[in-house]
Design a protein around this motif. Structure first.
Motif, PDB file in Angstrom:
ATOM      1  N   THR A  95       0.910  -1.151   0.036  1.00  0.00           N
ATOM      2  CA  THR A  95      -0.093  -0.066  -0.003  1.00  0.00           C
ATOM      3  C   THR A  95       0.611   1.278  -0.138  1.00  0.00           C
ATOM      4  O   THR A  95       1.823   1.170   0.930  1.00  0.00           O
ATOM      5  N   ARG A 133      -7.216  -2.973  -4.129  1.00  0.00           N
ATOM      6  CA  ARG A 133      -6.891  -3.921  -3.017  1.00  0.00           C
ATOM      7  C   ARG A 133      -6.745  -5.384  -3.536  1.00  0.00           C
ATOM      8  O   ARG A 133      -7.810  -5.727  -4.138  1.00  0.00           O
ATOM      9  N   GLN A 134      -5.798  -5.824  -3.494  1.00  0.00           N
ATOM     10  CA  GLN A 134      -5.772  -7.110  -3.910  1.00  0.00           C
ATOM     11  C   GLN A 134      -6.159  -7.539  -5.086  1.00  0.00           C
ATOM     12  O   GLN A 134      -6.627  -8.481  -5.321  1.00  0.00           O
ATOM     13  N   VAL A 145      -6.282  -8.597  -8.579  1.00  0.00           N
ATOM     14  CA  VAL A 145      -5.640  -9.541  -9.573  1.00  0.00           C
ATOM     15  C   VAL A 145      -6.365  -9.604 -11.032  1.00  0.00           C
ATOM     16  O   VAL A 145      -7.575  -9.384 -10.843  1.00  0.00           O
ATOM     17  N   ASP A 154      -1.046  -9.045  -9.959  1.00  0.00           N
ATOM     18  CA  ASP A 154      -0.670  -9.813  -9.175  1.00  0.00           C
ATOM     19  C   ASP A 154      -0.803  -9.342  -7.672  1.00  0.00           C
ATOM     20  O   ASP A 154       0.009  -9.346  -6.965  1.00  0.00           O
ATOM     21  N   GLY A 155      -2.081  -9.077  -7.224  1.00  0.00           N
ATOM     22  CA  GLY A 155      -2.288  -8.765  -5.794  1.00  0.00           C
ATOM     23  C   GLY A 155      -1.892  -7.214  -5.508  1.00  0.00           C
ATOM     24  O   GLY A 155      -1.123  -7.091  -4.451  1.00  0.00           O
ATOM     25  N   ASP A 192      -1.943  -3.610  -4.361  1.00  0.00           N
ATOM     26  CA  ASP A 192      -2.540  -2.765  -3.335  1.00  0.00           C
ATOM     27  C   ASP A 192      -1.938  -1.352  -3.981  1.00  0.00           C
ATOM     28  O   ASP A 192      -0.693  -1.039  -3.873  1.00  0.00           O
ATOM     29  N   SER A 214     -10.086 -10.494  -9.652  1.00  0.00           N
ATOM     30  CA  SER A 214     -10.418 -10.580  -8.313  1.00  0.00           C
ATOM     31  C   SER A 214      -9.946  -9.285  -7.367  1.00  0.00           C
ATOM     32  O   SER A 214      -8.952  -8.697  -7.932  1.00  0.00           O
ATOM     33  N   GLY A 215     -10.247  -9.034  -6.315  1.00  0.00           N
ATOM     34  CA  GLY A 215      -9.884  -7.986  -5.656  1.00  0.00           C
ATOM     35  C   GLY A 215     -10.965  -6.718  -5.592  1.00  0.00           C
ATOM     36  O   GLY A 215     -11.858  -6.952  -6.232  1.00  0.00           O
ATOM     37  N   SER A 240       3.218  -6.272 -10.398  1.00  0.00           N
ATOM     38  CA  SER A 240       3.104  -5.846  -8.957  1.00  0.00           C
ATOM     39  C   SER A 240       3.837  -4.304  -8.707  1.00  0.00           C
ATOM     40  O   SER A 240       4.855  -4.132  -9.641  1.00  0.00           O
TER      41      SER A 240
END
Length: 262
Positions: free
Chosen positions: A2, A24-25, A27, A41-42, A44, A78-79, A235
């Motif tokens: 973050t 937030r997170q 994907v 990839d995840g 934030d 997702s996220g 990322s």
């Protein structure tokens, strides 16, 4: 990771900037099985209101994908994505389209102007389609900020590339969106015209209170930003505050041919 840190060049009153957009997170993946490619990839990240954020990274790092997801132009696997307090990841197409129209501005590498309309008609076109009248005083400020006062009756074919991109910038600003996303907005311009456009984007933040997010590969362009986010392998791996072009260039050299930095 973050990255919601108060910026030194353009702090808001009280020293606590609001969040204009948030991931937030997140994907984002394409395909399935052995052909599955993970573009984000995840992730934030917080994009602070009233600031100019540049997103950089090598080809395939996910920088354009991140911008498209933040802007609601692409869905996430997702996220969660939020525009201010509104979660956009669960919105139906109709509501998402209305949100982009009413709250988000876009500037692309291609100017996307209608050749049959003059400059001022192109600037107000999105509002005309939405049935909204532009605020006259705000429109005048925008036109003055991007230096178009003497070109409003000219059609795109009568304007240089730099002037056409000024029209595109003014079009994005005219509806007074909460946030503007730029995808390589100076990519088709020579260095002089590009510097002019970047100066206008900087002025829109400093003088008009705009929130700007720009994907770029150009260290000079990134040096106009308050904050530079670096992506690698989907990322966020680093960030830099109020950098010089040389600092950005030196940081980008770490990515050349190596993907994620150590």
């Amino acid at each position: 990771m973050t990255t919601a840190v108060t910026n030194s060049r353009h702090d808001l009153a009280g020293g606590h900037a609001a969040v204009a957009a948030r991931a937030r997170q997140v994907v984002k993946a394409y395909g399935a099985g052995e052909t599955r490619v993970v573009a984000l990839d995840g992730v934030d990240v917080d994009i602070m209101a009233g600031q100019f954020t540049a997103i950089m990274g090598p080809s395939g790092s996910g920088k354009s994908t991140l911008m498209h997801c933040l802007a609601g132009l692409d869905t996430v696997t997702s996220g969660e994505i939020r525009l201010a307090d509104t979660e956009i990841t669960g919105l139906k197409d109709k509501k998402l389209t209305r949100l982009r129209r009413d709250r988000v501005g876009f500037i692309f590498q291609s100017y996307n102007l209608l050749p049959t309309l003059n400059a001022i008609e192109n600037i107000t076109l999105p509002m005309d389609i939405a049935g909204r009248k532009p605020a006259r005083e705000w429109l005048e400020r925008v036109v003055e900020t991007v230096g178009l006062a003497g070109r409003l009756k000219h059609r795109p074919t009568e304007l240089s590339g730099g002037q056409q991109q000024r029209v595109a910038v003014a079009r994005a600003l005219a509806a007074r969106p909460e946030i503007i996303f730029g995808d390589e907005p100076t990519g088709n311009l020579d260095s002089r015209a590009g510097a002019e456009i970047l100066g206008f984007l900087r002025a829109s933040v400093d003088d008009l209170g705009q929130t700007m997010v720009m994907v770029t590969h150009d260290p000079v362009a990134a040096s106009y930003a308050d904050r530079v986010l670096y992506l690698a392998d989907g990322s966020v791996v680093d960030e830099m505050r109020s950098p010089s072009a040389d600092q950005v260039f030196d940081r980008m050299k770490d990515f050349d041919g190596r993907g994620r930095t150590s």
